[in-house]
Write an enzyme that holds these catalytic residues in place. Structure first.
Site, mmCIF file in Angstrom:
data_model
loop_
_atom_site.group_PDB
_atom_site.id
_atom_site.type_symbol
_atom_site.label_atom_id
_atom_site.label_comp_id
_atom_site.label_asym_id
_atom_site.label_seq_id
_atom_site.Cartn_x
_atom_site.Cartn_y
_atom_site.Cartn_z
ATOM 1 N N ASP A 43 0.852 -1.195 0.000
ATOM 2 C CA ASP A 43 0.000 0.000 0.000
ATOM 3 C C ASP A 43 0.885 1.242 0.000
ATOM 4 O O ASP A 43 2.065 1.186 0.360
ATOM 5 C CB ASP A 43 -0.898 -0.007 1.250
ATOM 6 N N VAL A 60 1.294 1.023 -6.944
ATOM 7 C CA VAL A 60 1.023 0.085 -8.054
ATOM 8 C C VAL A 60 1.178 0.743 -9.422
ATOM 9 O O VAL A 60 1.139 0.054 -10.438
ATOM 10 C CB VAL A 60 -0.362 -0.587 -7.934
ATOM 11 N N ASN A 86 -6.400 -5.389 -5.250
ATOM 12 C CA ASN A 86 -7.516 -4.603 -4.719
ATOM 13 C C ASN A 86 -7.314 -3.098 -4.776
ATOM 14 O O ASN A 86 -8.289 -2.349 -4.766
ATOM 15 C CB ASN A 86 -7.761 -5.058 -3.273
ATOM 16 N N TYR A 151 -14.359 5.650 -14.317
ATOM 17 C CA TYR A 151 -14.266 4.558 -13.337
ATOM 18 C C TYR A 151 -14.847 3.270 -13.920
ATOM 19 O O TYR A 151 -14.255 2.190 -13.788
ATOM 20 C CB TYR A 151 -15.004 4.958 -12.052
HETATM 21 N N1 LIG Z 1 -16.107 1.356 -1.759
HETATM 22 C C1 LIG Z 1 -16.901 0.972 -2.758
HETATM 23 O O1 LIG Z 1 -18.096 1.310 -2.813
HETATM 24 C C2 LIG Z 1 -16.375 0.071 -3.852
HETATM 25 C C3 LIG Z 1 -17.295 -0.543 -4.704
HETATM 26 C C4 LIG Z 1 -16.830 -1.370 -5.719
HETATM 27 C C5 LIG Z 1 -15.475 -1.586 -5.869
HETATM 28 N N2 LIG Z 1 -14.604 -0.970 -5.031
HETATM 29 C C6 LIG Z 1 -13.177 -1.241 -5.236
HETATM 30 O O2 LIG Z 1 -12.625 -1.753 -4.048
HETATM 31 C C7 LIG Z 1 -11.227 -1.435 -3.989
HETATM 32 C C8 LIG Z 1 -10.908 -0.850 -2.623
HETATM 33 O O3 LIG Z 1 -11.756 0.244 -2.384
HETATM 34 P P1 LIG Z 1 -12.066 0.796 -0.908
HETATM 35 O O4 LIG Z 1 -13.446 1.342 -0.943
HETATM 36 O O5 LIG Z 1 -11.682 -0.205 0.118
HETATM 37 O O6 LIG Z 1 -11.078 2.076 -0.913
HETATM 38 P P2 LIG Z 1 -10.125 2.742 0.200
HETATM 39 O O7 LIG Z 1 -9.818 4.099 -0.347
HETATM 40 O O8 LIG Z 1 -10.727 2.614 1.564
HETATM 41 O O9 LIG Z 1 -8.812 1.814 0.132
HETATM 42 C C9 LIG Z 1 -8.005 1.788 -1.034
HETATM 43 C C10 LIG Z 1 -6.568 1.461 -0.632
HETATM 44 O O10 LIG Z 1 -5.790 1.416 -1.843
HETATM 45 C C11 LIG Z 1 -4.586 2.106 -1.611
HETATM 46 N N3 LIG Z 1 -4.052 2.639 -2.875
HETATM 47 C C12 LIG Z 1 -4.603 3.600 -3.660
HETATM 48 N N4 LIG Z 1 -3.786 3.882 -4.681
HETATM 49 C C13 LIG Z 1 -2.702 3.071 -4.564
HETATM 50 C C14 LIG Z 1 -1.514 2.908 -5.307
HETATM 51 N N5 LIG Z 1 -1.247 3.652 -6.401
HETATM 52 N N6 LIG Z 1 -0.626 1.964 -4.899
HETATM 53 C C15 LIG Z 1 -0.859 1.239 -3.784
HETATM 54 N N7 LIG Z 1 -1.970 1.354 -3.030
HETATM 55 C C16 LIG Z 1 -2.879 2.274 -3.407
HETATM 56 C C17 LIG Z 1 -4.932 3.243 -0.646
HETATM 57 O O11 LIG Z 1 -3.793 3.726 0.047
HETATM 58 C C18 LIG Z 1 -5.938 2.531 0.272
HETATM 59 O O12 LIG Z 1 -5.306 1.914 1.377
HETATM 60 C C19 LIG Z 1 -10.956 -0.491 -5.179
HETATM 61 O O13 LIG Z 1 -10.401 -1.245 -6.247
HETATM 62 C C20 LIG Z 1 -12.347 -0.018 -5.564
HETATM 63 O O14 LIG Z 1 -12.443 0.331 -6.940
HETATM 64 C C21 LIG Z 1 -15.011 -0.150 -4.013
#
Ligand SMILES: NC(=O)c1ccc[n+]([C@@H]2O[C@H](COP(=O)([O-])OP(=O)(O)OC[C@H]3O[C@@H](n4cnc5c(N)ncnc54)[C@H](O)[C@@H]3O)[C@@H](O)[C@H]2O)c1
Length: 257
Positions: A43, A60, A86, A151
């Site tokens: 992360d 990433v 993720n 997105y």
């Molecule tokens: N929250 C929602 O409603 C939802 C719905 C569908 C899909 N998602 C997907 O779930 C995944 C996680 O989302 P979340 O809601 O837990 O978000 P979040 O923002 O709570 O967590 C995302 C994590 O990814 C890390 N991150 C971001 N960019 C990065 C990079 N360049 N390199 C390394 N780490 C990085 C951040 O530091 C964070 O810890 C994402 O892929 C998102 O598209 C989320």
């Protein structure tokens, strides 16, 4: 450590979770660890990760950063069986609203980020008897949502990438699946709500969009990811598992009608 059912299906397995410091990734890392896995989190903010999870700084979007973090994690874990792709970021607007730099940025994180971690981990996954990759996709890949052009395009690519990878690696014993969450109550959605003109009304609208009438929890998505990653699901590859409160598949009549 055991989970509430005492299931230890990940005993002896080593897992890597990108974006594992927050939200869905953190819930997944915690659940895999509770079910017996040794878990490394990659992360941008690994310092918020504590034992038994191992945290590694990685961006990433940077191939060298991914390769060195994967090498360190695999050395510390002593191998790798499970990759949870993720890490992801959001974007709002129609196709007119995001400039080229924003398109490149979101596709770089959400799509190429998974490509980079897969490239770096596949040589290790080939050595595993229970290799699995789970990509965090989204309902935005399968339903047209307003104000989510960029997105949605990124998550549509993740869905297709999941199927292509599943085909490429099935004969190497590596399963590849994805989860498609609806709106999940994570810090990300919290930030979206905080930015809305009326956060309570925005939350109510998001809740009403899901047939269950509530947001999905990060733990519920983690449960689905763990299901797909588990050796107990050894015959499941190339699937997209909806975790969306029925949003994709159901068509309800309005309440009271
Ligand atoms: N929250 C929602 O409603 C939802 C719905 C569908 C899909 N998602 C997907 O779930 C995944 C996680 O989302 P979340 O809601 O837990 O978000 P979040 O923002 O709570 O967590 C995302 C994590 O990814 C890390 N991150 C971001 N960019 C990065 C990079 N360049 N390199 C390394 N780490 C990085 C951040 O530091 C964070 O810890 C994402 O892929 C998102 O598209 C989320």
């Amino acid at each position: 450590m055991t989970d509430t059912q005492g299931v230890q299906d990940f005993e002896g397995l080593k897992a890597l979770v990108t974006g594992g410091a927050s939200g869905i990734g953190r819930a997944t890392a915690d659940l895999l660890a509770a079910r017996g896995a040794q878990v490394a989190v990659l992360d941008l903010a690994p310092s918020s990760v504590d034992k038994p999870l191992l945290g590694y700084l990685a961006d990433v979007t940077d191939d060298a950063s991914v390769r060195s973090a994967v090498a360190a994690a695999v050395a510390d874990l002593g191998g790798l069986d499970v990759l949870i792709n993720n890490a992801g970021i959001g974007a709002q607007g129609t196709v007119e609203d995001n400039d080229d730099a924003q398109w490149h940025r979101v596709l770089d994180v959400n799509v190429l980020g998974m490509v980079r971690t897969a490239r770096a981990t596949l040589p290790h996954l080939r050595e595993s008897a229970h290799a699995a990759i789970v990509n965090t996709c989204s309902i935005a890949a399968t339903a047209g949502l307003p104000q989510r052009a960029l997105y949605s395009a990124s998550k549509g690519a993740v869905l297709s990438l999941t199927l292509a990878m599943a085909a490429d690696h099935v004969r190497e014993g590596i399963r590849v699946n994805c989860v498609n969450p609806g709106t999940v109550d994570t810090p990300w959605v919290g930030r979206l709500l905080d930015a809305a003109p009326d956060p309570d009304a925005e939350r109510a609208a998001l809740e009403a969009r899901q047939p269950t009438g509530r947001l999905v929890s990060a733990a519920e998505v983690a449960g689905a990811i763990a299901y797909l990653a588990s050796p107990l699901s050894g015959a499941t590859t190339g699937t997209a598992l909806a975790v969306d409160g029925g949003m994709q598949g159901l068509r309800l009549r309005p309440v009271g009608q």
